[in-house]
Design an enzyme around this catalytic site. Structure first.
Site, PDB file in Angstrom:
ATOM      1  N   ASP A 102      26.824  52.594-127.330  1.00 58.71           N
ATOM      2  CA  ASP A 102      25.933  51.485-128.429  1.00 58.71           C
ATOM      3  C   ASP A 102      25.732  53.014-129.372  1.00 58.71           C
ATOM      4  O   ASP A 102      25.680  54.157-129.499  1.00 58.71           O
ATOM      5  CB  ASP A 102      24.275  50.936-127.472  1.00 58.71           C
ATOM      6  CG  ASP A 102      24.325  50.015-127.263  1.00 58.71           C
ATOM      7  OD1 ASP A 102      25.068  49.319-127.624  1.00 58.71           O
ATOM      8  OD2 ASP A 102      23.847  49.569-126.759  1.00 58.71           O
ATOM      9  N   TYR A 174      27.814  59.565-116.844  1.00 60.58           N
ATOM     10  CA  TYR A 174      27.106  59.605-117.946  1.00 60.58           C
ATOM     11  C   TYR A 174      26.337  61.011-117.708  1.00 60.58           C
ATOM     12  O   TYR A 174      25.938  61.107-117.028  1.00 60.58           O
ATOM     13  CB  TYR A 174      26.443  58.423-118.286  1.00 60.58           C
ATOM     14  CG  TYR A 174      27.127  57.499-118.739  1.00 60.58           C
ATOM     15  CD1 TYR A 174      27.081  57.331-120.127  1.00 60.58           C
ATOM     16  CD2 TYR A 174      28.100  56.508-117.726  1.00 60.58           C
ATOM     17  CE1 TYR A 174      28.269  55.799-120.385  1.00 60.58           C
ATOM     18  CE2 TYR A 174      29.167  55.132-118.817  1.00 60.58           C
ATOM     19  CZ  TYR A 174      28.645  55.478-120.382  1.00 60.58           C
ATOM     20  OH  TYR A 174      29.601  54.902-120.992  1.00 60.58           O
TER      21      TYR A 174
END
Length: 372
Positions: A102, A174
């Site tokens: 995003d 991540y």
């Protein structure tokens, strides 16, 4: 980026979110196995035997991107790459990313694939041997750096034409950075981490990780716009560690203390619970105001405590990592107990979760493959 205001936290005034970056509709900052993926996979297969498929690893600062996926009238990671490749080879290309991010989410290493047909510029129509990967990297970076310089190719490899960057990925890692302390965030850290003014209890966060790691129904950590067919995921790794804040420039005294601690550390037969280098850091809340007449530390910024949350899995649900971080942060501040974390997981509803962590602290760290 589709954000649900009920589950999103604003960053502190010291690190405002970008105000003019439009939201990405229906695009996940974590990988999800969504409807229609098979059709996309088939459409991205190279049917031209004269093309060479390259696997391209990229790093980028997500602050000024409207996410990774191509969108009309928006600056995106894929858009920037496709433009650079077009300038390099003289014809349009299509880029397929392994993981979608995003607006505001960064990448230490995201991976994509692209098909390139090398056509002679002197003799139009003549197909030449494929470019060496090192040439591709150098040439594409040349055009990328002519723009904003916040994206770069870090590795290139030739792969078979049926190798798909997204579907061949075996594991994704991540990282999420949190900076804890009441001191205002340094300009060097703005939009690079989530500033949490409160103190964080590392042990409490680690205990919460033990509840969330493993094979679960993560419906409580799945944003409303998620299109994945199943909420079941396996978190291979979820942990929190304290690391040196960056950028970090040690003083002479600190270097002497650190060197002494490291020597003592190597002389010991067992490893201490906390890294000796970390022990020398001072929390900004523990330091008193300096007197410029007597204190040699006048003018030196107080550092925050830096925590990194690591999450590894084959795939993630929409906003899963940021929702997990929101819960872990609340465990660290004492707002949630381990029983509360277990209750949230078992609730199987995103309304039970804590507010979602902001995008600025999230980094796609690595995409793992079994390369041919």
């Amino acid at each position: 980026m589709t954000e649900n205001s009920k589950h999103s936290l604003n960053t502190t005034p010291e690190s405002p979110r970008p105000s003019k970056i439009p939201k990405t509709q229906g695009v996940s900052d974590q990988e999800g196995e969504e409807e229609g993926d098979n059709q996309l996979e088939e459409s991205s297969m190279s049917k031209n035997p004269r093309t060479q498929r390259y696997l391209v690893a990229i790093e980028y600062i997500g602050t000024r991107f409207s996410g990774s996926q191509q969108q009309p009238n928006c600056r995106t990671v894929v858009g920037a790459l496709e433009e650079a490749f077009h300038k390099f080879i003289g014809q349009p290309v299509s880029i397929f990313c392994s993981s979608r991010t995003d607006a505001g989410v960064h990448a230490l290493s995201n991976v994509c694939h692209v098909d390139v047909e090398r056509i002679s510029k002197r003799k139009p129509g003549e197909v030449l041997p494929p470019h060496d990967p090192s040439v591709v990297r150098k040439a594409v970076n040349h055009f990328l750096q002519k723009n904003d310089g916040d994206i770069s190719v870090i590795d290139v490899r030739c792969v078979p034409n049926d190798f798909h960057a997204r579907y061949k990925a075996q594991e994704r890692t991540y990282f999420y950075r949190l900076l804890s302390g009441s001191e205002p965030l340094s300009i060097f850290e703005r939009e690079r981490a989530w500033h949490v003014p409160e103190k964080l209890d590392l042990h409490a966060m680690q205990e919460a990780c033990k509840i969330l790691v493993g094979h679960h129904d993560f419906s409580s950590f799945r944003a409303a716009g998620c299109q994945a067919k199943s909420p079941i995921r396996t978190l291979e790794e979820l942990n929190v560690s304290e690391v040196p804040p960056t950028p970090y420039f040690p003083s002479i005294t600190e270097k002497e203390q650190n060197n002494s601690s490291i020597e003592d550390f190597h002389a010991c037969s067992s490893k201490p619970e906390i890294d000796p280098v970390i022990n020398s850091f001072s929390n900004s809340d523990d330091m008193v105001e300096s007197d410029s007449k007597t204190d040699p530390t006048f003018g030196m910024r107080r550092r925050h405590r830096c925590y990194v949350i690591t999450a590894c899995a084959r795939s993630f649900l929409y906003h899963q990592v940021r929702l997990l971080v929101g819960v872990l942060k609340c465990a660290g501040t004492g707002e949630l107990t381990t029983s509360d974390v277990e209750r949230i997981l078992n609730a199987k509803s995103v309304t039970a979760a804590s507010p979602m962590a902001p995008a600025c602290g999230l980094y796609l760290g690595r995409v793992k493959y079994d390369l041919p």
